[in-house]
Design a protein around this motif. Sequence first.
Motif, PDB file in Angstrom:
ATOM      1  N   ASP A 169     -34.820  26.325  50.137  1.00  0.00           N
ATOM      2  CA  ASP A 169     -35.813  26.181  51.202  1.00  0.00           C
ATOM      3  C   ASP A 169     -37.212  26.089  50.620  1.00  0.00           C
ATOM      4  O   ASP A 169     -37.601  26.878  49.745  1.00  0.00           O
ATOM      5  CB  ASP A 169     -35.745  27.367  52.159  1.00  0.00           C
ATOM      6  N   LEU A 170     -37.990  25.134  51.075  1.00  0.00           N
ATOM      7  CA  LEU A 170     -39.372  24.976  50.669  1.00  0.00           C
ATOM      8  C   LEU A 170     -40.257  25.135  51.889  1.00  0.00           C
ATOM      9  O   LEU A 170     -39.915  24.665  52.989  1.00  0.00           O
ATOM     10  CB  LEU A 170     -39.593  23.596  50.038  1.00  0.00           C
ATOM     11  N   PRO A 171     -41.395  25.805  51.753  1.00  0.00           N
ATOM     12  CA  PRO A 171     -42.284  26.016  52.916  1.00  0.00           C
ATOM     13  C   PRO A 171     -42.690  24.700  53.553  1.00  0.00           C
ATOM     14  O   PRO A 171     -43.093  23.748  52.882  1.00  0.00           O
ATOM     15  CB  PRO A 171     -43.490  26.736  52.285  1.00  0.00           C
ATOM     16  N   GLY A 172     -42.574  24.664  54.882  1.00  0.00           N
ATOM     17  CA  GLY A 172     -42.980  23.484  55.619  1.00  0.00           C
ATOM     18  C   GLY A 172     -42.003  22.337  55.593  1.00  0.00           C
ATOM     19  O   GLY A 172     -42.260  21.295  56.183  1.00  0.00           O
ATOM     20  N   MET A 173     -40.872  22.488  54.895  1.00  0.00           N
ATOM     21  CA  MET A 173     -39.883  21.413  54.788  1.00  0.00           C
ATOM     22  C   MET A 173     -38.708  21.703  55.705  1.00  0.00           C
ATOM     23  O   MET A 173     -38.297  22.861  55.853  1.00  0.00           O
ATOM     24  CB  MET A 173     -39.380  21.285  53.353  1.00  0.00           C
ATOM     25  N   PRO A 174     -38.130  20.664  56.347  1.00  0.00           N
ATOM     26  CA  PRO A 174     -36.946  20.889  57.196  1.00  0.00           C
ATOM     27  C   PRO A 174     -35.750  21.302  56.357  1.00  0.00           C
ATOM     28  O   PRO A 174     -35.683  21.027  55.162  1.00  0.00           O
ATOM     29  CB  PRO A 174     -36.729  19.526  57.844  1.00  0.00           C
ATOM     30  N   GLN A 175     -34.796  21.973  57.010  1.00  0.00           N
ATOM     31  CA  GLN A 175     -33.591  22.426  56.308  1.00  0.00           C
ATOM     32  C   GLN A 175     -32.796  21.223  55.819  1.00  0.00           C
ATOM     33  O   GLN A 175     -32.591  20.251  56.529  1.00  0.00           O
ATOM     34  CB  GLN A 175     -32.728  23.280  57.237  1.00  0.00           C
ATOM     35  N   GLN A 176     -32.345  21.308  54.557  1.00  0.00           N
ATOM     36  CA  GLN A 176     -31.624  20.185  53.968  1.00  0.00           C
ATOM     37  C   GLN A 176     -30.173  20.144  54.449  1.00  0.00           C
ATOM     38  O   GLN A 176     -29.595  21.162  54.811  1.00  0.00           O
ATOM     39  CB  GLN A 176     -31.643  20.309  52.438  1.00  0.00           C
ATOM     40  N   GLU A 177     -29.628  18.922  54.446  1.00  0.00           N
ATOM     41  CA  GLU A 177     -28.214  18.736  54.746  1.00  0.00           C
ATOM     42  C   GLU A 177     -27.499  18.273  53.482  1.00  0.00           C
ATOM     43  O   GLU A 177     -28.060  17.541  52.664  1.00  0.00           O
ATOM     44  CB  GLU A 177     -28.032  17.701  55.861  1.00  0.00           C
ATOM     45  N   PHE A 178     -26.229  18.726  53.336  1.00  0.00           N
ATOM     46  CA  PHE A 178     -25.462  18.428  52.138  1.00  0.00           C
ATOM     47  C   PHE A 178     -24.121  17.810  52.538  1.00  0.00           C
ATOM     48  O   PHE A 178     -23.624  18.057  53.655  1.00  0.00           O
ATOM     49  CB  PHE A 178     -25.225  19.696  51.317  1.00  0.00           C
ATOM     50  N   PRO A 179     -23.523  17.029  51.635  1.00  0.00           N
ATOM     51  CA  PRO A 179     -22.222  16.422  51.936  1.00  0.00           C
ATOM     52  C   PRO A 179     -21.063  17.393  51.760  1.00  0.00           C
ATOM     53  O   PRO A 179     -19.915  16.980  51.734  1.00  0.00           O
ATOM     54  CB  PRO A 179     -22.136  15.269  50.922  1.00  0.00           C
ATOM     55  N   PHE A 180     -21.336  18.673  51.595  1.00  0.00           N
ATOM     56  CA  PHE A 180     -20.316  19.711  51.451  1.00  0.00           C
ATOM     57  C   PHE A 180     -20.742  20.916  52.279  1.00  0.00           C
ATOM     58  O   PHE A 180     -21.893  21.014  52.724  1.00  0.00           O
ATOM     59  CB  PHE A 180     -20.135  20.107  49.981  1.00  0.00           C
ATOM     60  N   GLN A 181     -19.791  21.818  52.505  1.00  0.00           N
ATOM     61  CA  GLN A 181     -20.059  22.985  53.344  1.00  0.00           C
ATOM     62  C   GLN A 181     -20.873  24.017  52.560  1.00  0.00           C
ATOM     63  O   GLN A 181     -20.606  24.295  51.388  1.00  0.00           O
ATOM     64  CB  GLN A 181     -18.754  23.589  53.825  1.00  0.00           C
ATOM     65  N   THR A 182     -21.891  24.570  53.226  1.00  0.00           N
ATOM     66  CA  THR A 182     -22.718  25.597  52.613  1.00  0.00           C
ATOM     67  C   THR A 182     -22.803  26.802  53.549  1.00  0.00           C
ATOM     68  O   THR A 182     -22.484  26.729  54.738  1.00  0.00           O
ATOM     69  CB  THR A 182     -24.135  25.078  52.331  1.00  0.00           C
ATOM     70  N   LEU A 183     -23.270  27.905  52.977  1.00  0.00           N
ATOM     71  CA  LEU A 183     -23.443  29.135  53.739  1.00  0.00           C
ATOM     72  C   LEU A 183     -24.589  29.919  53.121  1.00  0.00           C
ATOM     73  O   LEU A 183     -24.683  30.028  51.893  1.00  0.00           O
ATOM     74  CB  LEU A 183     -22.166  29.974  53.724  1.00  0.00           C
ATOM     75  N   GLN A 184     -25.473  30.433  53.980  1.00  0.00           N
ATOM     76  CA  GLN A 184     -26.587  31.234  53.485  1.00  0.00           C
ATOM     77  C   GLN A 184     -26.256  32.711  53.647  1.00  0.00           C
ATOM     78  O   GLN A 184     -25.889  33.169  54.728  1.00  0.00           O
ATOM     79  CB  GLN A 184     -27.884  30.900  54.219  1.00  0.00           C
ATOM     80  N   MET A 185     -26.390  33.470  52.552  1.00  0.00           N
ATOM     81  CA  MET A 185     -26.206  34.909  52.556  1.00  0.00           C
ATOM     82  C   MET A 185     -27.468  35.530  51.981  1.00  0.00           C
ATOM     83  O   MET A 185     -27.802  35.279  50.810  1.00  0.00           O
ATOM     84  CB  MET A 185     -24.975  35.310  51.737  1.00  0.00           C
TER      85      MET A 185
END
Length: 504
Positions: free
Chosen positions: A351-367
């Motif tokens: 995550d970068l300040p002021g940037m929209p959340q990125q999308e990836f071609p694989f499944q991700t999860l934030q912990m």
Amino acid sequence: MAQGILGFKYEEEKHETGMTGLAGLPVYLDLMHAMGLPEQIGRHLQVKQRGWTDAQMVLSLMLLNIAGGDCVEDLAKVQKDEGFCRILRRVEQQGMKRRERREVERRWRKERWRSVPSPSAAFRYLSVFHDEDQEGKRKEGKAFIPVPNEHLRGLAKVNQGMAAFMQKRDPKKIATLDQDATLVATAKRDALFGYKGFKSYQPLNTWWAEQQMVLHTEFRDGNVPAGYEQLRVLKESLSLLPEGVDQVRLRSDTAGYQHSLLRYCEQGEDQRFGRIEFAVGADVTPEFKKAVLTEVGEKDWQPIYREFDGKRIQTNQEWAEVCFVPNAIAHSKNAPAYRYLVIREAMGSMDLPGMPQQEFPFQTLQMDLQHYKLFGLVTNMDWDGASLIHWHRERCGKSEEAHSVMKGDFAGGQLPSGDFGENAAWWWIMILAMNLNTIMKRLVLRGSWASRRMKAIRFSFINIPGRIVERSRELIVRLVKGHPALELYLEARRRIMAMTPVYG
């Protein structure tokens, strides 16, 4: 007149010399006859065209694959190898009586002068495997697999005999079956677009890991999903396993994550093998992610190690067992229970300040503040999780390497026709050649040869220059003095001779 910068010239030989650039290829002929391949092909195909027999046609195309040809037109180059063709003619007439030789000649409308089929004859032969009636059943936008005709089924039976030959001489009690599809890019007009956005075909292959052979293949259009009718393909593959196999295990990627397939394996519905152990990639659904967040604590994650240069090195991946019941079977009282494993791979802060959340071609999860790639695995085996993950990943290395061999080392990457059935036959014959080479490497050459790719085998064993001379009614393949291939050939032929009597 100079031909180039350096002081040498190219000229055509004025007379037949008996030279060959394929001195190692006759050893494959030896192996074919020790296996009884000509008889098996004649028994199971029975195309019965005038002129070339089924055995002559299929064996010529197999030898073309072994020699490095990648298209039907390359048969013309084999025909120009005068020394090898001389051996082919002698092999064809070996053991024949005078009356039988005359019967062979009567199959031809005109005088025969070729030792291998012409490209046009090969194209006519391959066309017999195409079924135009099946093509009429296609519906636009829907996955369709043409029913193979009797000739295509005959090629599968020949391959079954090859697997039985291998099993008889190197018995394995366990058959680990890796099911995986591969895309074969093509520019054929009638080919369909695959999931990667280009025209292709997408054969589904069943790899027998212990024997390093393709047990079954099903040629498919590019738009047919890899997991489409995978249970049927598994049943067909199980029917091809030879005697002596007591236990079957299945590995697949997420294409095999089908509850009908998993249930068939777990409940032992196969009459011969009973319960089939499996490890299959699981879809990372929102429900699966929720279970990971709620059921797995930070202390439950265990590191995944890999071996490198004899040392155990920790990777940036971890695994944990997760209590998860998919919605598809949650409401069934008789649904089997499986083990689910989750693997996470740290990606760092994305995550970068002021940037929209990125999308990836694989499944991700934030912990917490960390992003992870997320992978799922479902199994009915009680192995330690880390061992199970490593075992499942062996499928990726071996089956993907096999796909590279099919399309690069052999002729599977260049399909001959716009007709589905012709391409399916070409693909099957490539599989036969690939399995023949496995038998050559493992049963005949042995040792370090068993793991070598075709590039090394062609350089050191097949594409060796020699001269064919005739003496006392014998053909002799003569190599240059001191060539190391000579001892290889002699030892290989001794081992092949010890395999007789011919497999029936």
